[in-house]
Structure formats: structure tokens, C-alpha cells
Design a protein around this motif. Structure first.
Motif, mmCIF file in Angstrom:
data_model
loop_
_atom_site.group_PDB
_atom_site.id
_atom_site.type_symbol
_atom_site.label_atom_id
_atom_site.label_comp_id
_atom_site.label_asym_id
_atom_site.label_seq_id
_atom_site.Cartn_x
_atom_site.Cartn_y
_atom_site.Cartn_z
ATOM 1 N N PRO A 50 0.984 -1.274 0.124
ATOM 2 C CA PRO A 50 0.075 -0.029 -0.150
ATOM 3 C C PRO A 50 1.018 1.410 -0.111
ATOM 4 C CG PRO A 50 -0.092 -1.167 2.145
ATOM 5 C CD PRO A 50 0.470 -1.956 1.123
ATOM 6 N N PHE A 51 1.906 1.135 0.265
ATOM 7 C CA PHE A 51 2.990 2.493 0.562
ATOM 8 C C PHE A 51 3.632 2.524 -0.729
ATOM 9 C CE2 PHE A 51 2.921 0.409 4.509
ATOM 10 C CZ PHE A 51 2.097 1.307 5.277
ATOM 11 N N SER A 52 3.468 1.845 -1.825
ATOM 12 C CA SER A 52 4.191 1.983 -3.091
ATOM 13 C C SER A 52 3.500 3.418 -3.867
ATOM 14 C CB SER A 52 3.774 0.852 -3.948
ATOM 15 O OG SER A 52 4.419 1.206 -5.321
ATOM 16 N N PRO A 53 4.207 4.423 -4.327
ATOM 17 C CA PRO A 53 5.663 4.164 -4.841
ATOM 18 C C PRO A 53 6.728 4.587 -3.806
ATOM 19 C CG PRO A 53 4.998 5.982 -6.071
ATOM 20 C CD PRO A 53 3.741 5.411 -5.049
ATOM 21 N N GLN A 54 6.179 5.081 -2.831
ATOM 22 C CA GLN A 54 7.156 5.794 -1.612
ATOM 23 C C GLN A 54 8.215 4.305 -1.223
ATOM 24 O OE1 GLN A 54 3.968 6.525 -1.312
ATOM 25 N NE2 GLN A 54 4.351 8.248 -2.246
ATOM 26 N N VAL A 55 7.802 3.047 -1.203
ATOM 27 C CA VAL A 55 8.483 1.947 -0.856
ATOM 28 C C VAL A 55 8.922 1.171 -2.226
ATOM 29 C CG1 VAL A 55 8.469 0.030 0.554
ATOM 30 C CG2 VAL A 55 7.385 2.105 1.408
ATOM 31 N N PHE A 56 9.962 0.794 -2.398
ATOM 32 C CA PHE A 56 10.436 0.207 -3.564
ATOM 33 C C PHE A 56 9.916 -1.151 -3.398
ATOM 34 C CE2 PHE A 56 13.481 3.641 -4.420
ATOM 35 C CZ PHE A 56 12.724 4.388 -5.534
ATOM 36 N N ILE A 120 9.067 -0.892 -8.982
ATOM 37 C CA ILE A 120 8.066 -0.477 -7.923
ATOM 38 C C ILE A 120 6.946 -1.315 -7.747
ATOM 39 C CG2 ILE A 120 6.224 1.572 -8.262
ATOM 40 C CD1 ILE A 120 9.075 2.725 -8.572
ATOM 41 N N ALA A 121 6.548 -1.321 -6.535
ATOM 42 C CA ALA A 121 5.743 -2.590 -6.145
ATOM 43 C C ALA A 121 4.349 -2.153 -6.473
ATOM 44 C CB ALA A 121 5.959 -2.650 -4.390
ATOM 45 N N ASN A 122 3.300 -3.110 -6.742
ATOM 46 C CA ASN A 122 1.984 -2.802 -6.890
ATOM 47 C C ASN A 122 1.064 -2.610 -5.757
ATOM 48 O OD1 ASN A 122 -0.992 -3.569 -7.937
ATOM 49 N ND2 ASN A 122 0.322 -3.289 -9.614
ATOM 50 N N LYS A 123 0.363 -1.719 -5.696
ATOM 51 C CA LYS A 123 -0.477 -1.553 -4.518
ATOM 52 C C LYS A 123 -1.331 -2.609 -4.102
ATOM 53 C CE LYS A 123 -0.975 3.557 -4.508
ATOM 54 N NZ LYS A 123 -0.164 4.170 -3.221
ATOM 55 N N GLN A 124 -1.966 -3.317 -5.319
ATOM 56 C CA GLN A 124 -3.024 -4.293 -5.321
ATOM 57 C C GLN A 124 -2.447 -5.744 -5.252
ATOM 58 O OE1 GLN A 124 -5.564 -2.522 -8.089
ATOM 59 N NE2 GLN A 124 -7.201 -3.467 -6.920
ATOM 60 N N PHE A 125 -1.557 -6.026 -6.164
ATOM 61 C CA PHE A 125 -1.196 -7.228 -6.762
ATOM 62 C C PHE A 125 0.154 -7.613 -6.364
ATOM 63 C CE2 PHE A 125 -4.370 -5.683 -9.781
ATOM 64 C CZ PHE A 125 -5.435 -6.451 -9.480
ATOM 65 N N GLU A 126 0.272 -8.937 -5.831
ATOM 66 C CA GLU A 126 2.051 -9.377 -5.914
ATOM 67 C C GLU A 126 2.534 -9.742 -7.230
ATOM 68 O OE1 GLU A 126 2.251 -12.857 -3.620
ATOM 69 O OE2 GLU A 126 0.968 -14.168 -4.635
ATOM 70 N N ARG A 127 3.803 -9.670 -7.233
ATOM 71 C CA ARG A 127 4.309 -9.716 -8.447
ATOM 72 C C ARG A 127 5.455 -10.960 -8.297
ATOM 73 N NH1 ARG A 127 9.051 -7.432 -10.704
ATOM 74 N NH2 ARG A 127 8.896 -7.147 -12.938
ATOM 75 N N PHE A 128 5.656 -11.499 -9.500
ATOM 76 C CA PHE A 128 6.730 -12.538 -9.439
ATOM 77 C C PHE A 128 7.566 -12.129 -10.862
ATOM 78 C CE2 PHE A 128 3.460 -14.521 -7.293
ATOM 79 C CZ PHE A 128 4.079 -15.177 -6.225
ATOM 80 N N SER A 129 8.826 -12.423 -10.646
ATOM 81 C CA SER A 129 9.884 -12.367 -11.711
ATOM 82 C C SER A 129 10.956 -13.427 -11.435
ATOM 83 C CB SER A 129 10.522 -11.069 -11.944
ATOM 84 O OG SER A 129 11.276 -10.574 -10.603
ATOM 85 N N THR A 130 11.428 -13.937 -12.543
ATOM 86 C CA THR A 130 12.739 -14.882 -12.322
ATOM 87 C C THR A 130 13.609 -14.257 -13.343
ATOM 88 O OG1 THR A 130 10.945 -16.596 -12.380
ATOM 89 C CG2 THR A 130 13.121 -17.363 -12.869
ATOM 90 N N ALA A 131 14.891 -14.007 -12.985
ATOM 91 C CA ALA A 131 15.926 -13.569 -13.354
ATOM 92 C C ALA A 131 17.233 -14.855 -13.446
ATOM 93 C CB ALA A 131 16.568 -12.573 -12.755
ATOM 94 N N TYR A 132 17.998 -14.695 -14.743
ATOM 95 C CA TYR A 132 19.174 -15.826 -14.775
ATOM 96 C C TYR A 132 20.233 -14.884 -15.043
ATOM 97 C CZ TYR A 132 22.467 -18.937 -16.754
ATOM 98 O OH TYR A 132 23.575 -19.522 -16.918
ATOM 99 N N PHE A 133 21.462 -15.070 -14.188
ATOM 100 C CA PHE A 133 22.515 -14.276 -13.895
ATOM 101 C C PHE A 133 23.697 -14.958 -14.722
ATOM 102 C CE2 PHE A 133 19.598 -12.876 -10.784
ATOM 103 C CZ PHE A 133 19.685 -11.523 -10.752
ATOM 104 N N LEU A 134 24.202 -14.595 -15.727
ATOM 105 C CA LEU A 134 25.297 -14.974 -16.459
ATOM 106 C C LEU A 134 26.693 -14.493 -15.698
ATOM 107 C CD1 LEU A 134 26.452 -16.786 -18.905
ATOM 108 C CD2 LEU A 134 26.723 -14.744 -20.119
ATOM 109 N N CYS A 135 27.474 -15.439 -15.239
ATOM 110 C CA CYS A 135 28.688 -15.062 -14.237
ATOM 111 C C CYS A 135 29.812 -16.013 -14.597
ATOM 112 C CB CYS A 135 28.405 -15.179 -12.772
ATOM 113 S SG CYS A 135 27.046 -14.207 -12.263
ATOM 114 N N PRO A 136 30.924 -15.222 -14.564
ATOM 115 C CA PRO A 136 31.931 -16.237 -14.706
ATOM 116 C C PRO A 136 32.692 -16.738 -13.451
ATOM 117 C CG PRO A 136 32.947 -13.928 -14.560
ATOM 118 C CD PRO A 136 31.115 -13.949 -14.362
ATOM 119 N N SER A 137 33.530 -17.774 -13.440
ATOM 120 C CA SER A 137 34.415 -18.382 -12.360
ATOM 121 C C SER A 137 34.959 -17.117 -11.766
ATOM 122 C CB SER A 137 35.296 -19.323 -12.624
ATOM 123 O OG SER A 137 36.408 -18.574 -13.385
#
Ligand SMILES: O=C(O)CCC(=O)C(=O)O
Ligand SMILES: [Fe+2]
Length: 181
Positions: A50-56, A120-137
Motif C-alpha cells: 500500500p505504500f508504493s511508490p514511496q517504498v520500492f 515499483i511494487a504494486n499497491k494491489q497485486f503481488e508480482r513475480f519475476s525470474t532472473a538468470y545471471f550469467l557470471c564467470p568463475s
């Protein structure tokens, strides 16, 4: 999940090689140095706020990798910083987002820019994301390609360590500017 990881891992490596070729660098650098044990997937959940967008949902940051492949659901909230303005990356079905990370910026000597992004969080709905990070040794040396390097040569271990030290000391990441010559 394993199958999905293999597909996205291959995609990330292919994309990195294509981006390298576009710089005139024909190389197997990413295939040789980006080991599966260092690459990872993060699944993010952003509760409705509910505090979006003041809270990220997620603070502005750049990713500490070569590149990130991101999938977001239909809720939206991802923004990237372009020319000093935050731009919405609106969700599109069956679309992946590719973000350049700090290591690619250094490796390309600043040609590719590590993109600052936030959620920016949504005031009403939860959100999901999936991230793949390409990293070296950890031992991989990141060296700027091209003439007159902007950045010092550094190992991924040094970079990670510096990020962690800065977060501990200053409460935030300083990132690539630490490695400018
Ligand atoms: O949830 C998003 O859209 C962004 C996630 C992200 O930037 C990260 O996990 O580093
Ligand atoms: Fe990120």
C-alpha cells in the motif's frame, strides 16, 4: 526447472557471444569462463504494497554479472533508467528482457552499458519475476577490449569482494566506478 535452466543458460551464452561479435570480438570467452556453478537463477516475489511508490519493491541497482535474462509476470513495475528518466518496461506475454550487467560494461570498455533498474511494487497485486545471471568463475579476469581502457583489469573475485565491502561500509554498492583507471 533443470531443463528451463539449461535453455536459458545456452541463450545467455549465445547472446553474450553475439554481443561480443558485434564489438568485432570473435571469441569463446563466455563459453569458456561462465561456469554453471557461478551462474544462478533468482525467483523474486514482490508482495502488494500500500505504500508504493514511496517504498520500492527492489531498490535501484545494476547487476554484477555479464548479462541477466529476466522474465516478469503480467503485473508490471520494472523500470530502467534512460537519460536520467525512469522508463516502464511493460510486461509483454512470452517476452524475455535482457539486461547488460557491470562485467559486460567493463569488458566492452563502456560500449555496452550496465543498466540501472528498479521495481515499483504494486499497491494491489503481488508480482513475480525470474532472473538468470550469467557470471564467470571467480578467477576470470575482466579486461576491457579495445584501445585505451577505461577500466582496470580485475578478477570477478575482486569485483564481488569490493561490492560486498562497499555494501558493508556504505550501505550500498558502488560498483564499476571503483575500477576506473
Ligand atoms: O523483478 C524484476 O523485474 C527485476 C529483478 C532484478 O532486477 C534482480 O533480481 O536483480
Ligand atoms: Fe537486477
Amino acid at each position: 526447472m533443470k531443463q528451463c535452466t539449461t535453455i536459458v543458460a545456452n541463450l545467455a551464452e549465445e547472446l553474450a557471444e553475439i554481443l561480443a561479435e558485434m564489438l568485432g570480438q570473435k571469441s569463446n570467452f563466455f563459453k569458456e569462463n561462465c561456469v554453471p556453478s557461478m551462474c544462478y537463477i533468482r525467483m523474486n516475489r514482490y508482495p502488494a504494497c500500500p505504500f508504493s511508490p514511496q517504498v520500492f519493491g527492489l531498490m535501484p541497482h545494476t547487476d554484477s554479472d555479464f548479462l541477466t535474462i529476466l522474465h516478469q509476470d503480467h503485473v508490471g513495475g520494472l523500470q530502467v533508467l534512460k537519460d536520467g528518466k525512469w522508463i516502464d518496461i511493460n510486461p509483454k506475454q512470452d517476452t524475455l528482457i535482457v539486461l547488460i550487467g557491470d562485467l559486460f560494461q567493463a569488458w566492452s570498455n563502456g560500449v555496452y552499458k550496465s543498466v540501472e533498474h528498479r521495481v515499483i511494487a504494486n499497491k494491489q497485486f503481488e508480482r513475480f519475476s525470474t532472473a538468470y545471471f550469467l557470471c564467470p568463475s571467480y578467477e576470470t579476469m575482466i579486461e576491457s577490449r579495445g584501445e585505451s581502457s577505461v577500466y582496470k583489469r580485475f578478477s570477478f573475485r575482486e569485483f564481488r569482494q569490493q561490492v560486498q565491502d562497499d555494501v558493508k561500509r556504505y550501505g550500498h554498492k558502488i560498483g564499476l566506478s571503483r575500477f576506473i583507471l
